[in-house]
Design a protein around this motif. Structure first.
Motif, PDB file in Angstrom:
ATOM      1  N   ASN A  23     -17.185 -19.233   0.165  1.00 25.01           N
ATOM      2  CA  ASN A  23     -16.108 -18.870  -0.761  1.00 25.01           C
ATOM      3  C   ASN A  23     -14.831 -18.347  -0.098  1.00 25.01           C
ATOM      4  N   ARG A  24     -14.880 -17.996   1.194  1.00 22.34           N
ATOM      5  CA  ARG A  24     -13.715 -17.511   1.956  1.00 22.34           C
ATOM      6  C   ARG A  24     -13.162 -16.189   1.426  1.00 22.34           C
ATOM      7  N   TRP A  25     -13.978 -15.386   0.784  1.00 24.85           N
ATOM      8  CA  TRP A  25     -13.514 -14.141   0.183  1.00 24.85           C
ATOM      9  C   TRP A  25     -13.604 -12.969   1.155  1.00 24.85           C
ATOM     10  N   ILE A  26     -12.541 -12.176   1.209  1.00 24.11           N
ATOM     11  CA  ILE A  26     -12.585 -10.877   1.865  1.00 24.11           C
ATOM     12  C   ILE A  26     -12.099  -9.831   0.870  1.00 24.11           C
ATOM     13  N   TYR A  27     -12.439  -8.567   1.155  1.00 22.08           N
ATOM     14  CA  TYR A  27     -12.149  -7.463   0.240  1.00 22.08           C
ATOM     15  C   TYR A  27     -11.423  -6.360   0.993  1.00 22.08           C
ATOM     16  N   LEU A  28     -10.457  -5.737   0.322  1.00 21.80           N
ATOM     17  CA  LEU A  28      -9.674  -4.644   0.886  1.00 21.80           C
ATOM     18  C   LEU A  28      -9.665  -3.469  -0.073  1.00 21.80           C
ATOM     19  N   THR A  29      -9.817  -2.255   0.448  1.00 21.77           N
ATOM     20  CA  THR A  29      -9.525  -1.064  -0.337  1.00 21.77           C
ATOM     21  C   THR A  29      -8.244  -0.444   0.205  1.00 21.77           C
ATOM     22  N   TYR A  30      -7.485   0.186  -0.700  1.00 13.29           N
ATOM     23  CA  TYR A  30      -6.207   0.745  -0.276  1.00 13.29           C
ATOM     24  C   TYR A  30      -5.702   1.737  -1.313  1.00 13.29           C
ATOM     25  N   ALA A  31      -4.777   2.601  -0.864  1.00 13.34           N
ATOM     26  CA  ALA A  31      -4.100   3.536  -1.751  1.00 13.34           C
ATOM     27  C   ALA A  31      -2.906   2.817  -2.379  1.00 13.34           C
ATOM     28  N   HIS A  32      -2.785   2.972  -3.700  1.00 10.14           N
ATOM     29  CA  HIS A  32      -1.716   2.282  -4.427  1.00 10.14           C
ATOM     30  C   HIS A  32      -0.943   3.276  -5.285  1.00 10.14           C
ATOM     31  N   GLY A  33       0.377   3.103  -5.362  1.00  4.87           N
ATOM     32  CA  GLY A  33       1.193   3.917  -6.248  1.00  4.87           C
ATOM     33  C   GLY A  33       2.254   4.684  -5.491  1.00  4.87           C
ATOM     34  N   THR A  34       2.541   5.898  -5.968  1.00  2.00           N
ATOM     35  CA  THR A  34       3.522   6.772  -5.356  1.00  2.00           C
ATOM     36  C   THR A  34       2.833   8.068  -4.952  1.00  2.00           C
ATOM     37  N   ARG A  35       3.530   8.904  -4.227  1.00  3.61           N
ATOM     38  CA  ARG A  35       2.908  10.164  -3.813  1.00  3.61           C
ATOM     39  C   ARG A  35       2.554  11.027  -5.015  1.00  3.61           C
ATOM     40  N   ASP A  36       3.285  10.901  -6.104  1.00  6.73           N
ATOM     41  CA  ASP A  36       3.016  11.711  -7.289  1.00  6.73           C
ATOM     42  C   ASP A  36       2.014  11.065  -8.238  1.00  6.73           C
ATOM     43  N   SER A  37       1.740   9.783  -8.072  1.00  9.89           N
ATOM     44  CA  SER A  37       0.830   9.079  -8.978  1.00  9.89           C
ATOM     45  C   SER A  37       0.189   7.912  -8.235  1.00  9.89           C
ATOM     46  N   ASN A  38      -1.066   8.106  -7.775  1.00  9.38           N
ATOM     47  CA  ASN A  38      -1.704   7.078  -6.963  1.00  9.38           C
ATOM     48  C   ASN A  38      -3.189   7.009  -7.237  1.00  9.38           C
ATOM     49  N   ARG A  39      -3.829   5.983  -6.690  1.00  7.19           N
ATOM     50  CA  ARG A  39      -5.258   5.753  -6.920  1.00  7.19           C
ATOM     51  C   ARG A  39      -5.801   4.808  -5.850  1.00  7.19           C
ATOM     52  N   THR A  40      -7.119   4.777  -5.724  1.00  6.75           N
ATOM     53  CA  THR A  40      -7.787   3.817  -4.848  1.00  6.75           C
ATOM     54  C   THR A  40      -7.965   2.506  -5.588  1.00  6.75           C
ATOM     55  N   ARG A  41      -7.633   1.410  -4.932  1.00  4.28           N
ATOM     56  CA  ARG A  41      -7.814   0.067  -5.494  1.00  4.28           C
ATOM     57  C   ARG A  41      -8.722  -0.769  -4.582  1.00  4.28           C
ATOM     58  N   LEU A  42      -9.388  -1.740  -5.195  1.00  6.61           N
ATOM     59  CA  LEU A  42     -10.178  -2.748  -4.495  1.00  6.61           C
ATOM     60  C   LEU A  42      -9.621  -4.113  -4.856  1.00  6.61           C
ATOM     61  N   ALA A  43      -9.259  -4.898  -3.846  1.00  5.47           N
ATOM     62  CA  ALA A  43      -8.725  -6.243  -4.075  1.00  5.47           C
ATOM     63  C   ALA A  43      -9.594  -7.281  -3.377  1.00  5.47           C
ATOM     64  N   ARG A  44      -9.662  -8.458  -3.968  1.00  7.55           N
ATOM     65  CA  ARG A  44     -10.347  -9.607  -3.368  1.00  7.55           C
ATOM     66  C   ARG A  44      -9.310 -10.694  -3.099  1.00  7.55           C
ATOM     67  N   VAL A  58       0.837  -1.198   0.000  1.00 11.88           N
ATOM     68  CA  VAL A  58       0.000   0.000   0.000  1.00 11.88           C
ATOM     69  C   VAL A  58       0.872   1.249   0.000  1.00 11.88           C
ATOM     70  N   LEU A  59       0.275   2.367  -0.423  1.00 11.66           N
ATOM     71  CA  LEU A  59       0.904   3.672  -0.288  1.00 11.66           C
ATOM     72  C   LEU A  59       0.410   4.279   1.010  1.00 11.66           C
ATOM     73  N   ALA A  60       1.252   4.274   2.028  1.00 12.56           N
ATOM     74  CA  ALA A  60       0.879   4.800   3.339  1.00 12.56           C
ATOM     75  C   ALA A  60       1.425   6.215   3.463  1.00 12.56           C
ATOM     76  N   THR A  61       0.646   7.176   2.997  1.00 11.91           N
ATOM     77  CA  THR A  61       1.024   8.581   3.084  1.00 11.91           C
ATOM     78  C   THR A  61      -0.218   9.421   3.267  1.00 11.91           C
ATOM     79  N   GLY A  62      -0.144  10.452   4.121  1.00 14.80           N
ATOM     80  CA  GLY A  62      -1.311  11.291   4.347  1.00 14.80           C
ATOM     81  C   GLY A  62      -2.490  10.464   4.811  1.00 14.80           C
ATOM     82  N   GLN A  63      -3.597  10.536   4.072  1.00 20.44           N
ATOM     83  CA  GLN A  63      -4.798   9.765   4.389  1.00 20.44           C
ATOM     84  C   GLN A  63      -4.778   8.386   3.746  1.00 20.44           C
TER      85      GLN A  63
END
Length: 405
Positions: free
Chosen positions: A126-147, A106-111
């Motif tokens: 199905n044993r599935w869980i879901y995570l949202t997280y910030a991905h990338g660098t401080r100059d280029s990032n986005r919200t992702r959803l993973a299963r 993850v990108l752990a910066t700011g929020q």
């Protein structure tokens, strides 16, 4: 554009970053060990129906580093995310000292960082869980959803199933709450990308909240594999992203479902006030930043409009800001006087706001349950109690318990 140039010249990037860091009070330290504490003194509230509800606060554990979200497995085990990038497990009120393996980087910066965690409604199958997280660098990032598949110790077969198409800069406004609907589709809140002077192309990035071809500033609706349902409100619109469920949002960090009335509720951060409680309907525009009660962090109005035809007004507005984060609709039987109430956490207000609603979904009253720490999440547990996460380097898990009366 002249307006954008004026905004940028009024205050620089450093000034905005300092103001915003002050507003959200971000801290980062090492994580102390977990322990438990005795129950706090008994308190009570009196709903408008005249029923007195007694309760007390009990600290279940501490030692969580900036926890963000919690979810329960069918056996009662609790999962908790820590924003720096760890997924923790709590069994019988005790925090396992070993984090769950397999969490994506993850990108752990700011929020940004590891944000929401959610369990599939059919997890036992199905044993599935879901995570949202910030991905990338401080100059280029986005919200992702993973299963991922959770085997009790580690995540397996981690797959990114959805992400924001546009990369942004900075560490603000990732949104990220997940909410399951009765048809086993999910809603995911995506923030608008940040405050001025953050831009995307030639515009302030917050303008993307009104752009139907952008996922920034939206709630999206997805199938459990990340695909887009064919009955989404903009599925037939060639000029819109078909994932969009609602738009015109700034930064939603609370989503809750009322199963009786089949209503979706959200809480949304404003800017220097103007925090909102909204009743969410498919295809609707919630106004940001065209219509808002918010103010610029460096002073002055964002918009002179508070309402406009074709845009949905909030059910309540909080000014000064409470910085709402975490939201649950109470349906349990452990607190009979609170059934049908919303509970909204507050980062700046350091409380949980109990919100009574009428049958039409209007706010009848609000009462503050003081916590004394930044509240990042509030959830109803499977056994009908209420749990609270506090956002700190030594974050706590607190339980509200009913008392007689």
């Amino acid at each position: 554009m002249l307006k954008q140039f004026t905004l940028r010249t009024q205050i620089g990037r450093v000034g905005i970053a300092m103001m915003h860091a002050f507003a959200i009070g971000i801290a980062a330290c090492s994580s102390p060990s977990a322990n438990t504490a005795a129950p706090a003194p008994v308190a009570q509230t009196t709903p408008t129906n005249g029923t007195t509800q007694g309760f007390r606060q009990t600290k279940v554990l501490e030692g969580l580093e900036n926890p963000w979200s919690m979810a329960w497995l069918p056996d009662g085990t609790m999962l908790i995310t820590e924003r720096p990038g760890r997924l923790r497990i709590v069994r019988d009120g005790k925090l396992d000292p070993t984090a769950i393996a397999g969490v994506p980087e993850v990108l752990a910066t700011g929020q940004g960082g590891l944000l929401d965690v959610s369990v599939h409604p059919r997890f036992s199958e199905n044993r599935w869980i879901y995570l949202t997280y910030a991905h990338g660098t401080r100059d280029s990032n986005r919200t992702r959803l993973a299963r991922a598949t959770f085997d009790g110790k580690a995540l397996r077969d981690v797959r990114v199933i959805f992400e924001v198409a546009q990369a942004k800069s900075g560490g603000q406004h990732f949104g990220s709450r997940i909410l399951w609907l009765p048809d086993n589709t999910m809603l995911v809140a995506i923030g608008d990308g940040g405050n001025p002077p953050v831009q995307l192309g030639s515009e302030l990035i917050r303008e993307q909240a009104q752009n139907l071809q952008s996922r920034l500033g939206k709630i999206v609706r997805l199938n459990d594999d990340g695909s887009i349902p064919s009955d989404n409100p903009f599925a037939a619109n060639a000029n819109a992203d078909s994932a969009i469920w609602s738009y015109g949002h700034r930064n939603i960090q609370g989503l809750a479902f009322d199963p009786g009335a089949k209503r979706v509720w959200s809480t949304e951060h404003g800017s220097r006030g103007g925090d909102e409680l909204n009743l969410i309907a498919a295809g609707q525009n919630y106004g940001w930043p065209v219509v808002t009660h918010s103010q610029e962090y460096f002073g002055g109005e964002i918009s002179q409009e508070r309402s406009r035809p074709g845009m949905v007004d909030p059910k309540t507005v909080w000014t000064p800001a409470k910085a709402p984060s975490g939201l649950t609709f109470y349906t349990g039987d452990r607190f009979p006087g609170w059934q049908g109430n919303l509970f909204a956490g507050g980062l700046v207000s350091q409380d949980v706001r109990r919100i009574e609603l009428d049958q039409a979904g209007n706010v009848r009253s609000q009462q503050s349950i003081k916590i004394g720490q930044r509240v990042r999440d509030v959830r109803q547990s499977p056994d009908g109690l209420l749990y609270i996460l506090t956002d700190a380097s030594n974050g706590q898990l607190i339980r509200l318990e009913p008392t007689g009366g």
